[in-house]
Design an enzyme around this catalytic site. Sequence first.
Site, PDB file in Angstrom:
ATOM      1  N   GLU A 143       5.408 -25.646 -59.213  1.00 31.58           N
ATOM      2  CA  GLU A 143       5.215 -27.485 -58.277  1.00 31.58           C
ATOM      3  C   GLU A 143       6.139 -26.904 -57.069  1.00 31.58           C
ATOM      4  O   GLU A 143       7.325 -27.478 -56.921  1.00 31.58           O
ATOM      5  CB  GLU A 143       5.994 -28.225 -59.471  1.00 31.58           C
ATOM      6  CG  GLU A 143       5.115 -29.263 -59.533  1.00 31.58           C
ATOM      7  CD  GLU A 143       5.606 -30.457 -57.916  1.00 31.58           C
ATOM      8  OE1 GLU A 143       6.060 -29.279 -56.742  1.00 31.58           O
ATOM      9  OE2 GLU A 143       6.107 -31.482 -58.275  1.00 31.58           O
ATOM     10  N   GLU A 152       6.531 -26.478 -48.228  1.00 30.09           N
ATOM     11  CA  GLU A 152       7.695 -26.181 -49.326  1.00 30.09           C
ATOM     12  C   GLU A 152       7.672 -24.667 -48.917  1.00 30.09           C
ATOM     13  O   GLU A 152       8.908 -23.852 -49.460  1.00 30.09           O
ATOM     14  CB  GLU A 152       7.610 -26.547 -50.363  1.00 30.09           C
ATOM     15  CG  GLU A 152       8.336 -28.088 -49.646  1.00 30.09           C
ATOM     16  CD  GLU A 152       8.665 -28.240 -51.181  1.00 30.09           C
ATOM     17  OE1 GLU A 152       8.481 -28.254 -52.643  1.00 30.09           O
ATOM     18  OE2 GLU A 152       8.645 -30.015 -51.342  1.00 30.09           O
TER      19      GLU A 152
END
Length: 683
Positions: A143, A152
């Site tokens: 995730e 990210e």
Amino acid sequence: MVFCGRVNPITGALDWIEEDENYDYHQEIARSSYADMLHDKDRNKKYYQGIRAAVKRVKDRGEEAVVLDIGTGTGLLSMMALTAGADYCYAVEVFKPMADAATQIVKVNGFGDKIKVINKHSTEVTVGADGDMTRRANILITELFDTELIGEGALPSYEHAQHNLMQERWEAVPHRATIYAQVVESHKLWSWNKLLPMQLESGNLEPPYEMQSCPGAPSVCDVQLSQLNPRDFRPLSDILVVFRVDFSKQVSSSPASHIVNFTSLADGSAQVVLSWWDIDMDPEATIICSMKPSWLYPALHAAPWRDHWMQCVYFLPEEKKVTQGEEICLIANQDDYCVWYNMTNSRTADGSLTDSPACRCGAHITWNRARFGELNDQKRMDKYKEALKTILMPSSVCLCVSDSSLLPILAHSVGAAQVFTLEPSSLAHQLMDKILQTNNLKNKIHILQKSPDKVTAADLGERKVTALIGEPFFTTSLLPWHNLCFWYSRMALSEHLAKDCTVLPMSASLYVLAVEFKDLWRTRSPCGNCEGFDVSIMDEMIKKSLDFRESQEAEPHPLWEYPCRALSDPTKLLTFDFRKKIPTEEMKAEGSLSLVRSGVCHGVVLWMEYQLTEDISISTGLLQLSDETGSCQWYPHRKQGVYFFNYLWNLGLAPTDCHSSVTYNLMFNPQQGDIRMSFIPKS
């Protein structure tokens, strides 16, 4: 305890504040999105279904199911894997406080001997007899995604893990991701990216060429597109599949471009690309977690709410006129962290990677998107123009104190004899200089690159200021009352002001409203039991962090993105008269808000309203309130202050219809330029 130096956004002074040595850690926990993610039932359900299916596929091959969970957070997905039948799980978490919490959580839930929490970045994890992992995994759970999917560092993390930590054949949850885009024309969205012409008394104010041709800021604009009215944009393309990432195969983080040809749906100006992504949790794409905005769901199907993942607004480097039926090529470029778009005629597209956009004009570095929108708000600027007409005369000496403001130009346009403006920042000074030069105003408006306390009589031509004006707006301001910096600037300039100097705005008032949020409360609500797992340790960490001074105060939120209902009437708490000196004594406000509508009171919203003249005011918060339903319309170009009640943590969830009022106690300390506040719901 340690002393931290912080610039006071109101007074401008450097304050030395005594803080706990773990202050930054507590703030990170308090502001984290973990509660939001844990409350995202749609996400959790889809992940569990995908994990269960992946474990079954591995078991059906007669293999042990060894899981690698990268970015485990609370350990929730690792525990799901064990519940689904996995044999062992390596849970990687780089943020130490979360790794410590995950270690405790998996033990509390009885998985301590089957889940190993590794406090490292995944690229530092080793495999071997003496390594972090004794064997490679065959199920990869992650995730690592943000609103942009790859922002990210998901791609390099996947690339490394697949090369170094996984077996030759592995299952991945999620299995693949798909990026979608739609090209639109939108004056509203475009006004967040470019300075548009503004109507003045004599013609238009034109933006400099450097601004018009600038490709803009490189960062994505993430927003709750569900709150954008579909009437605010015109689709010029269908919803397009831009590219896919298959996580069950070797991922590459190398830069790439993706060409998508489409036929224009209408005549218009292509300005903006709206984008979101879906993740398929299984190879057959029967389990899909979608980020699409609510207006793409069927009428009776509510879109799942989430704040940790939103939707993307990308601005094209320049607007392009298109005609209905024209063949167009949309080019999506991506590196290992970012996506950006270009558009061209389909016959001229060659698929070559273009450079990421970078601001050349300085505006996109100086102004954020909300500030662009505010400067382009013609109705708002018309109010300032009307107010200036009532206070300025041909003999007026006008001084503006606000960062990168267009008020000096408005003041000149309505006839002020001399206009000065303060721009302490060199970048803002250069930016304003370009605007003045483009509009032949450079010799008519004087920019002083100075802070208010450094201004001299010589800077003002030995003349006294007869009109001190401001929006007020300062780039250092986070909360609505931080713009009281204008009052402190006025005091620093006192010796340069005429005795009968007019101050605009005359005053500012702090307002409050008790509200029930539709969804935003979830970010501050405890989880306790999440999908059958005890994660109360996480609740305790966040509660402890919220007990720190700064977390007990208001937080800035753009409430146009977060619907709420008013449970009380808007109430004026404090008024700050800019025509008078800052008082030496503390200003206090005590009382209670009667709750006139039933509902769950999650907290209060605070904002400032500015009285420009006796008859003209500007609100930076509530614009409209429905007496019947309590629905609120909020000013979209500033953030409002939100004070959440701590009883959300004491009781688990706010009880319905059990409170009749909210007591308040506020204190403005003039020396510190700080507002201390307390709001307590009462039965």
